[in-house]
Write a protein that holds these residues in place. Sequence first.
Motif, PDB file in Angstrom:
ATOM      1  N   LYS A  73       0.832  -1.194   0.000  1.00 59.37           N
ATOM      2  CA  LYS A  73       0.000   0.000   0.000  1.00 59.37           C
ATOM      3  C   LYS A  73       0.870   1.248   0.000  1.00 59.37           C
ATOM      4  O   LYS A  73       1.253   1.755   1.042  1.00 59.37           O
ATOM      5  CB  LYS A  73      -0.938  -0.011   1.208  1.00 59.37           C
ATOM      6  N   SER A  74       1.164   1.723  -1.189  1.00 57.47           N
ATOM      7  CA  SER A  74       1.980   2.913  -1.316  1.00 57.47           C
ATOM      8  C   SER A  74       1.786   3.489  -2.717  1.00 57.47           C
ATOM      9  O   SER A  74       0.905   3.066  -3.457  1.00 57.47           O
ATOM     10  CB  SER A  74       3.458   2.579  -1.045  1.00 57.47           C
ATOM     11  N   SER A  93      -0.667  -1.341  -4.526  1.00 55.67           N
ATOM     12  CA  SER A  93      -1.722  -1.731  -3.600  1.00 55.67           C
ATOM     13  C   SER A  93      -1.952  -3.227  -3.666  1.00 55.67           C
ATOM     14  O   SER A  93      -1.795  -3.858  -4.710  1.00 55.67           O
ATOM     15  CB  SER A  93      -3.027  -0.996  -3.930  1.00 55.67           C
ATOM     16  N   TRP A 102      -5.363  10.092   2.040  1.00 57.66           N
ATOM     17  CA  TRP A 102      -3.981   9.699   1.765  1.00 57.66           C
ATOM     18  C   TRP A 102      -3.766   9.533   0.263  1.00 57.66           C
ATOM     19  O   TRP A 102      -2.779  10.018  -0.294  1.00 57.66           O
ATOM     20  CB  TRP A 102      -3.654   8.398   2.484  1.00 57.66           C
ATOM     21  N   ASN A 106      -1.331  12.004  -1.996  1.00 56.36           N
ATOM     22  CA  ASN A 106      -0.124  11.402  -2.543  1.00 56.36           C
ATOM     23  C   ASN A 106      -0.161  11.299  -4.057  1.00 56.36           C
ATOM     24  O   ASN A 106       0.898  11.296  -4.700  1.00 56.36           O
ATOM     25  CB  ASN A 106       0.114  10.033  -1.903  1.00 56.36           C
TER      26      ASN A 106
END
Length: 227
Positions: A73-74, A93, A102, A106
């Motif tokens: 998850k980034s 993800s 978030w 991002n």
Amino acid sequence: MGIVILRDWGDVYIFDPNTRKITTCGWDVGRWATEDLLYIEEATEALKRKLGGPSKIRAAVGQAIVNKIDINKSMMSPPGISSYFLGDIVVLSTGNALDKAWFEFNFVHEFGHVWDYRSGNQLSFNLMIRLGTWFCMPTVSCAWLPSLATEPPPDTCRDPNNRQCTEPPPYPYSSSYGNFPILTAPGAEDWANSLGYYVFPNYRQPFVMGLGSERRKYVKEQIANLP
């Protein structure tokens, strides 16, 4: 508009040993979740409003390809030639929708990296010059020294009990973000976060409270310079 989603049809690929060919047979759930696409749309709309229209997005990056890979998850923006293989903005993800605030912040942050790459990293470099964090000495190589920043606390930072609101410069995140850049150049995270907070000023992170006046002014200048 300049933001292009890399499609994932969820095809099932099967190798036929008789023909020694890979064929597409059937359909499976793809990597994109409905929430992912909705968040990208909302983040792009917010970015479009702040930049002044879709033409500004195209002027900043030309075209940004958005891909999704099931790793963790980034989110990231691969630099250089790696973007040709992975995409300009990559959502990492495990298949579950990420937190909305978030995700959207991002996404704009990573867009800032792509914009910086397209400028030859001049957006982040000139921000360091503006803040005084790029220090050079005769016969000595230059270095990024975020402790030299003189950025005042953002207007939203009024809590006297919050250490970040009371500690001296650098502020708000020039020393807490990207001290040891691996993929990005010095100051790149500072620029990307500045754009993120310009578009989403109320977003909160554990180590960042908002956008200071010098960074806000700098972001507005870069937007005004777009054709």
